[in-house]
Design a protein around this motif. Structure first.
Motif, short mmCIF file in Angstrom:
data_model
loop_
_atom_site.label_atom_id
_atom_site.label_comp_id
_atom_site.label_asym_id
_atom_site.label_seq_id
_atom_site.Cartn_x
_atom_site.Cartn_y
_atom_site.Cartn_z
N UNK A 19 0.84 -1.19 -0.10
CA UNK A 19 -0.31 0.26 0.24
C UNK A 19 0.69 1.24 0.13
N UNK A 20 -0.09 2.25 -0.71
CA UNK A 20 0.98 4.15 -0.47
C UNK A 20 0.65 4.54 0.80
N UNK A 36 9.21 10.10 -3.47
CA UNK A 36 7.74 10.27 -3.69
C UNK A 36 7.18 8.13 -3.22
N UNK A 37 7.46 7.65 -3.09
CA UNK A 37 7.17 6.23 -2.94
C UNK A 37 6.90 5.57 -1.92
N UNK A 38 6.73 5.54 -0.26
CA UNK A 38 7.06 5.72 0.85
C UNK A 38 5.63 4.63 0.81
N UNK A 66 10.62 2.68 1.36
CA UNK A 66 9.72 3.45 -0.11
C UNK A 66 9.90 1.74 -1.22
N UNK A 67 8.94 2.32 -2.01
CA UNK A 67 8.60 0.56 -3.10
C UNK A 67 8.98 1.26 -3.63
N UNK A 68 9.67 1.94 -4.34
CA UNK A 68 10.51 2.89 -5.80
C UNK A 68 10.96 1.93 -6.30
N UNK A 199 -0.80 3.22 -9.80
CA UNK A 199 -1.57 4.13 -8.97
C UNK A 199 -0.71 4.75 -8.01
N UNK A 200 0.58 4.99 -8.29
CA UNK A 200 2.18 5.44 -7.67
C UNK A 200 1.73 7.14 -7.29
#
Length: 498
Positions: A19-20, A36-38, A66-68, A199-200
């Protein structure tokens, strides 16, 4: 932007959830790349959560980071993660890629010998293609490896903690390994990637540009041709080239199967299945010889007797490989009506009665012990390499036949096909199980105990070897596993336990 936890896959097999999350820090204080991808990430394999951890006294099952970098890594290494099996350096594989690669990295990193430094570089490059930790060395993610193994995907992990954990952070996991059908891993990962790029939560211009690049690269991966995906399975470009030429010369039509909704080969073409895992300099003439063996046996089927014995027990059962091999051998002997007291088993006649063709040939390489092919679209066959030292004696050849019979019966892929080259590159668990099967199939403890006399054991070994038709070294190890030889007697005879 905050989203609900999205789940992809089956937690009893493989599941990735994410999840973001909104980061409280201003964007200018966050990393330039992927700041931006936490989000939160959770990975479950076989019902075991690999992301369970404790932080500040609280138990969590998803890691906040971070998912990025993970998304970018999965896209960049996709064809390797899903298709590369062989190690790119000479090694004796351990039970899993996590153990093998980590041990070899430690072995070569401290060496001052220049060739070792080159090997270390090669290992490190392979690690970067398969280790989740390589996506972001500063991350809190577990030390997970993803590797293709024939027509399955191996996921393995260690219990190492992150290099730079915050105070109070501790991962809660033990080392482990799972071997899963390709679809069970590839489809959840691919669906996760599609969700992630769609959905980023990028708001700034540069962030949106990063997401656009990820989308473009994901589209490129989706468009990869089957031949290019398969090419990642061959450790040696020369092998791939020879196979392509052999296919054309014999008009071989590849029988690979690609997933409909993800760019992944679920079932390899039979030659790729045979040669893709080799990580040695396999000679062109041997490749052509073995390819010709496939061509000879690409028509026909199996006898009913053989079909009745075939099954696909997991090699990652919670049992020692040698004990598992023993169990399988007992079951097959019973199915074939071979009494436990029988000393000499006519393995050649058994293989012949099951409709398995035996080939004996001297290959150029001595590293190949035997070859087994069987399954859908193939008539079963075993090749014994006369060049291999284990096949120099009658007992050694009998053992190889029984070893390859185990592969034909129990080591087929999810596609029910088998094209297997036995050698030092093969899975050590698979080879241990096949060795144990061969030993027990040729010599049960009942028959061995009955044959033993009161004389000193060392003086009986030659007679026992001849009576059971099994090599002395293999027989000694087998009897040691059965506790028919003490540790002291075993060590005095120069034996070792694999």
């Amino acid at each position: 932007m905050i989203t609900n936890m999205m789940k992809f896959g089956n937690p009893e097999r493989f599941e990735i959830s994410a999840q973001w999350l909104r980061d409280a820090e201003p964007r200018e204080l966050l990393p330039k790349d992927f700041g931006w991808s936490m989000g939160e990430l959770k990975i479950v394999v076989g019902g075991v959560s690999l992301t369970d951890h404790q932080i500040h006294g609280e138990q969590k099952d998803a890691i906040r980071w971070y998912l990025g970098p993970v998304i970018a890594w999965l896209i960049r290494e996709w064809k390797w993660l899903m298709h590369e099996e062989a190690y790119a350096w000479p090694t004796r594989p351990a039970d899993s890629s996590a153990i093998t690669v980590s041990a070899d990295l430690q072995r070569f990193i401290a060496s001052e010998y220049r060739p070792d430094r080159e090997i270390y570089k090669t290992i490190r490059e392979w690690w970067a293609r398969h280790a989740l930790h390589s996506a972001d060395p500063s991350a809190l993610y577990p030390d997970v490896f993803i590797r293709r193994v024939e027509d399955n995907v191996e996921i393995s992990w260690l219990d190492q903690q992150p290099d730079f954990p915050p105070d109070g952070f501790e991962l809660k996991l033990k080392p482990g390994t799972a071997l899963l059908p390709v679809e069970d891993v590839a489809e959840p990962l691919w669906n996760f990637l599609k969700w992630a790029v769609k959905t980023a939560p990028a708001l700034e211009k540069e962030d949106k540009h990063q997401v656009a690049i990820l989308k473009s690269k994901l589209t490129d991966v989706k468009g990869l041709a089957a031949a290019e995906l398969e090419a990642a399975h061959f450790a040696n470009e020369a092998i791939r080239s020879v196979i392509e030429n052999a296919r054309k010369a014999s008009h071989w039509v590849p029988n690979r199967r690609v997933l409909p909704d993800a760019p992944v080969i679920a079932e390899f073409d039979t030659p790729a299945l045979m040669f893709g895992g080799l990580n040695v300099n396999f000679g062109e003439q041997d490749i052509l010889r073995l390819f010709d063996l496939l061509v000879q046996h690409r028509v026909g089927g199996e006898s009913d007797g053989l079909k009745s014995l075939v099954s696909s027990p997991s090699i990652y059962e919670f049992i020692q490989p040698y004990a598992h091999g023993y169990e399988l051998a007992y079951a097959v002997r019973e199915s074939l009506g071979i009494d436990h007291q029988t000393a000499f088993v006519d393995i050649h006649q058994i293989v012949y009665d099951l409709g398995i063709k035996i080939h004996s040939e001297a290959l150029d390489t001595a590293s190949v012990r035997g070859v087994a092919i069987a399954g859908a679209g193939l008539s079963p066959a075993i090749l014994i390499n006369e060049k291999n030292k284990f096949n120099a004696s009658k007992g050694g050849r009998r053992f190889t036949l029984a070893h390859e019979l185990c592969h034909i019966l129990f080591d087929r892929s999810s596609a029910k096909r088998l094209s297997h080259v036995s050698g030092p590159w093969a899975s050590i668990r698979v080879e241990k199980r096949a060795n144990a099967f061969a030993a027990m199939f040729l010599a049960t403890p009942h028959a061995l105990s009955k044959a033993l006399t009161g004389a000193e054991l060392s003086g009986q070994m030659k007679n026992l070897s001849e009576r059971f038709g099994i090599g002395i070294i293999a027989l000694r190890e087998h009897m040691h596993n059965l506790d028919l030889i003490s540790d002291e007697e075993f060590q005095q005879g120069g034996g070792w336990r694999h």
